[in-house]
Motif scaffolding. Structure first.
Motif, PDB file in Angstrom:
ATOM      1  N   VAL A  79      12.006  -5.974   0.501  1.00 47.93           N
ATOM      2  CA  VAL A  79      11.096  -5.546  -0.555  1.00 47.93           C
ATOM      3  C   VAL A  79      11.383  -4.091  -0.897  1.00 47.93           C
ATOM      4  CG1 VAL A  79       8.672  -5.177  -1.132  1.00 47.93           C
ATOM      5  CG2 VAL A  79       9.342  -7.151   0.209  1.00 47.93           C
ATOM      6  N   ASP A  80      11.363  -3.784  -2.199  1.00 47.32           N
ATOM      7  CA  ASP A  80      11.532  -2.400  -2.642  1.00 47.32           C
ATOM      8  C   ASP A  80      10.243  -1.651  -2.326  1.00 47.32           C
ATOM      9  OD1 ASP A  80      12.201  -0.059  -3.857  1.00 47.32           O
ATOM     10  OD2 ASP A  80      12.251  -0.853  -5.893  1.00 47.32           O
ATOM     11  N   PRO A  81      10.271  -0.657  -1.429  1.00 48.00           N
ATOM     12  CA  PRO A  81       9.021   0.005  -1.042  1.00 48.00           C
ATOM     13  C   PRO A  81       8.385   0.819  -2.169  1.00 48.00           C
ATOM     14  CG  PRO A  81      10.899   1.058   0.018  1.00 48.00           C
ATOM     15  CD  PRO A  81      11.417  -0.150  -0.701  1.00 48.00           C
ATOM     16  N   ALA A  82       9.172   1.265  -3.134  1.00 47.61           N
ATOM     17  CA  ALA A  82       8.617   2.084  -4.205  1.00 47.61           C
ATOM     18  C   ALA A  82       7.800   1.250  -5.187  1.00 47.61           C
ATOM     19  CB  ALA A  82       9.740   2.799  -4.944  1.00 47.61           C
ATOM     20  N   THR A  83       8.279   0.045  -5.501  1.00 47.50           N
ATOM     21  CA  THR A  83       7.585  -0.786  -6.486  1.00 47.50           C
ATOM     22  C   THR A  83       6.853  -1.961  -5.864  1.00 47.50           C
ATOM     23  OG1 THR A  83       9.565  -2.127  -6.842  1.00 47.50           O
ATOM     24  CG2 THR A  83       9.263  -0.218  -8.268  1.00 47.50           C
ATOM     25  N   GLY A  84       7.228  -2.373  -4.671  1.00 44.10           N
ATOM     26  CA  GLY A  84       6.584  -3.510  -4.026  1.00 44.10           C
ATOM     27  C   GLY A  84       7.047  -4.842  -4.556  1.00 44.10           C
ATOM     28  N   SER A  85       8.205  -4.888  -5.204  1.00 44.13           N
ATOM     29  CA  SER A  85       8.696  -6.142  -5.769  1.00 44.13           C
ATOM     30  C   SER A  85       9.917  -6.628  -5.003  1.00 44.13           C
ATOM     31  CB  SER A  85       9.066  -5.955  -7.237  1.00 44.13           C
ATOM     32  OG  SER A  85      10.107  -5.013  -7.364  1.00 44.13           O
ATOM     33  N   TYR A  86      10.107  -7.951  -5.040  1.00 42.51           N
ATOM     34  CA  TYR A  86      11.251  -8.580  -4.403  1.00 42.51           C
ATOM     35  C   TYR A  86      11.709  -9.714  -5.293  1.00 42.51           C
ATOM     36  CZ  TYR A  86      14.113 -11.121  -1.043  1.00 42.51           C
ATOM     37  OH  TYR A  86      15.151 -11.752  -0.425  1.00 42.51           O
ATOM     38  N   ARG A 104       9.592 -10.493  -8.387  1.00 40.00           N
ATOM     39  CA  ARG A 104       8.216 -10.917  -8.129  1.00 40.00           C
ATOM     40  C   ARG A 104       7.478  -9.782  -7.452  1.00 40.00           C
ATOM     41  NH1 ARG A 104       8.554 -15.909  -4.456  1.00 40.00           N
ATOM     42  NH2 ARG A 104      10.387 -14.786  -3.812  1.00 40.00           N
ATOM     43  N   GLN A 105       6.217  -9.603  -7.800  1.00 37.90           N
ATOM     44  CA  GLN A 105       5.392  -8.571  -7.177  1.00 37.90           C
ATOM     45  C   GLN A 105       4.870  -9.126  -5.851  1.00 37.90           C
ATOM     46  OE1 GLN A 105       5.338  -5.668  -8.585  1.00 37.90           O
ATOM     47  NE2 GLN A 105       4.159  -4.739  -6.947  1.00 37.90           N
ATOM     48  N   VAL A 106       5.288  -8.514  -4.742  1.00 39.27           N
ATOM     49  CA  VAL A 106       4.929  -9.005  -3.425  1.00 39.27           C
ATOM     50  C   VAL A 106       3.854  -8.126  -2.791  1.00 39.27           C
ATOM     51  CG1 VAL A 106       5.823  -9.544  -1.136  1.00 39.27           C
ATOM     52  CG2 VAL A 106       7.234  -9.947  -3.134  1.00 39.27           C
ATOM     53  N   LEU A 107       3.985  -6.823  -2.925  1.00 38.34           N
ATOM     54  CA  LEU A 107       3.034  -5.888  -2.354  1.00 38.34           C
ATOM     55  C   LEU A 107       2.218  -5.245  -3.459  1.00 38.34           C
ATOM     56  CD1 LEU A 107       5.352  -4.050   0.185  1.00 38.34           C
ATOM     57  CD2 LEU A 107       3.742  -5.869   0.669  1.00 38.34           C
TER      58      LEU A 107
END
Length: 61
Positions: free
Chosen positions: A42-49, A52-55
């Protein structure tokens, strides 16, 4: 106890040691945002993987 039959050559020794060399992690550049992060994570800056928005991101007020 095992004893070597022949002397290990410099090339063979250095070849074996080179396999254990530290390498920096390969980073993935997100095409949309340009952020660098580890691949398959997961990209920690945007929270997407994978688009898709995961975080959820916390906003500071």
């Amino acid at each position: 106890m095992g004893v070597p039959k022949r002397k290990t050559s410099k090339a063979r020794l250095r070849s074996r040691k080179a396999a254990n060399r530290w390498r920096p992690p390969g980073l993935y550049k997100d095409p949309k945002t340009g952020n660098l992060h580890l691949p398959h994570c997961v990209d920690p800056a945007t929270g997407s993987y994978r688009d898709r928005q995961v975080l959820t991101q916390k906003t500071e007020e």
